[in-house]
Write an enzyme that holds these catalytic residues in place. Sequence first.
Site, PDB file in Angstrom:
ATOM      1  N   SER A 263       5.879   0.369  -3.338  1.00  0.00           N
ATOM      2  CA  SER A 263       5.633  -0.548  -4.345  1.00  0.00           C
ATOM      3  C   SER A 263       4.036  -0.691  -4.548  1.00  0.00           C
ATOM      4  O   SER A 263       3.551  -1.329  -5.683  1.00  0.00           O
ATOM      5  CB  SER A 263       6.190  -1.803  -4.341  1.00  0.00           C
ATOM      6  OG  SER A 263       6.019  -2.497  -3.243  1.00  0.00           O
TER       7      SER A 263
ATOM      8  N   SER B 287       6.398   0.786   1.427  1.00  0.00           N
ATOM      9  CA  SER B 287       5.474   0.425   0.129  1.00  0.00           C
ATOM     10  C   SER B 287       3.848   0.379   0.588  1.00  0.00           C
ATOM     11  O   SER B 287       3.376   0.338  -0.450  1.00  0.00           O
ATOM     12  CB  SER B 287       5.841  -0.948  -0.396  1.00  0.00           C
ATOM     13  OG  SER B 287       7.216  -0.919  -0.997  1.00  0.00           O
TER      14      SER B 287
ATOM     15  N   LYS C 108      -2.513  -7.287  -4.329  1.00  0.00           N
ATOM     16  CA  LYS C 108      -1.262  -6.736  -4.921  1.00  0.00           C
ATOM     17  C   LYS C 108      -0.299  -7.649  -5.769  1.00  0.00           C
ATOM     18  O   LYS C 108      -0.381  -8.965  -5.344  1.00  0.00           O
ATOM     19  CB  LYS C 108      -0.275  -6.105  -3.727  1.00  0.00           C
ATOM     20  CG  LYS C 108       0.848  -5.534  -4.411  1.00  0.00           C
ATOM     21  CD  LYS C 108       1.585  -4.920  -3.252  1.00  0.00           C
ATOM     22  CE  LYS C 108       3.085  -4.309  -3.525  1.00  0.00           C
ATOM     23  NZ  LYS C 108       3.763  -3.849  -2.565  1.00  0.00           N
TER      24      LYS C 108
END
Length: 487
Positions: free
Chosen positions: A162, A186, A87
């Site tokens: 996210s 997230s 990520k």
Amino acid sequence: MSRLGDLGDLTALDADALSTAIHARRVSCREVMGAYLERIHRLNPRLNAIVNLAPDEVLLRQADERDAELEQGRSRGWLHGIPQAIKDASPVTGFPNTLGSPLLADALPARDSVMAARMKAAGCIVVGKTNLPEFGLGSHTFNELFGATPNAWDPAVSAGGSSGGAAVSLAQRLLPVADGSDFMGSLRNPAAWANIFGLRPSQGRVPYWPAADTWVSQLGTEGPMARTVKDLAKLLSIQAGHDPRAPLSIAEGPQDFQAAADPATLRGLRIAWLGDLGGHLAMEPGLLDVAEAALARFAAAGAQVEPTALGFDAERLWDAWLVWRRALVGARIRALLGRPGARERIKPEALWEYDQGATLSFTEFMRASEVRTAFHARMLELFERFDVLALPVTQVWPFPIGQRWPTHVAGREMDTYHRWMESTIYATFAGAPGISVPAGFHANGRWPAGLQLIAKPQADAALLRVAAAYESLIGGLLSLRPPEPAG
């Protein structure tokens, strides 16, 4: 000698099956990398899930090195030779750590995060980064640097966030397993909207480093996402374990979080169904129904599901949450505001967090901390009666990709850009592990939803056993695959 023909499409294999095939020398690391690169090059231009992809020749050379190590009888670990995209909020050397911000487009980190370093040590080959919202704020993966990541099942709607790029990469088989991070859902929100598993580990389970602060900023954590609970548990086993640079990390060392898929685990399991907290949470039609259908599977397997009140003033808790979030997010944004033209290039939601946080006093923060402490005590009381708490992961179905965030939910106006994600704060604020498990689909058949299960703090292994048992009941749901995006 490769027996690729026996394995079929390599990208369809779960990470554990792929790791087993690599270590049995049924397939080479180069073949695995080649298969994933072919799929990434074919689909990612439309999915926009992986960003800053490394050159093919570099990745294939690393795959050859992993093959040579196996020839010599050496394996780095479970992820040996497995492609991985980290990520874009977690530093990885050789890749910009952009956080989706134009201000950080060329920000090359000097060191790996603890999580990335552990995954590399276990043998993964980092192919790139996964897309996220700017600064990871908001559960909708879009930013001015790379653009938006559409939902894996319907490109017209949001992937969540996210960790949206990670979730889409998993659902569309661009990666065999993925990592992410979770502050306000997230790891859970995008997993719910992708029909996969996403685990927010207990506070401190996965050390967060490097970090400007290691004592107060404990709401965000990194963790695993996967298409199976076995993969989820194996990746957590690699990520977890105390690190002295993160002094509040759990000092139990790396653990084996593998969980057998035994339906008997559910017999007598005590589940508190929190629902929409007695109407406090605005909830779009159909989400409670899908969650209750998932709970019915638990009940059919012998679990005891009991509708339960949270037993805490939810509005008071939300106000305390806002204080904590503003204080922590504001500090992150402040570090960038000294750059020329920064304020004009930072998204308004981030500036709102900073501006709200700039006026907070220490007394206000301590009052919010006292509320959080009281809530933690209440959660522990609930866990004396129940093994897990359950509520929907999301309060809305995936919304149009061009919309910044839902301003109204079920006819109620949202007073902040993240109020529609309120259902995720309870695990975070309690420091407890929370998992999103696939629950079902919208009546249109295109939008997945998840059930959120929360266990007591540090009971990650027990929560994974419950999830694995539930997984054994939903084979038909998990066998569904999203359509490949049209060219």
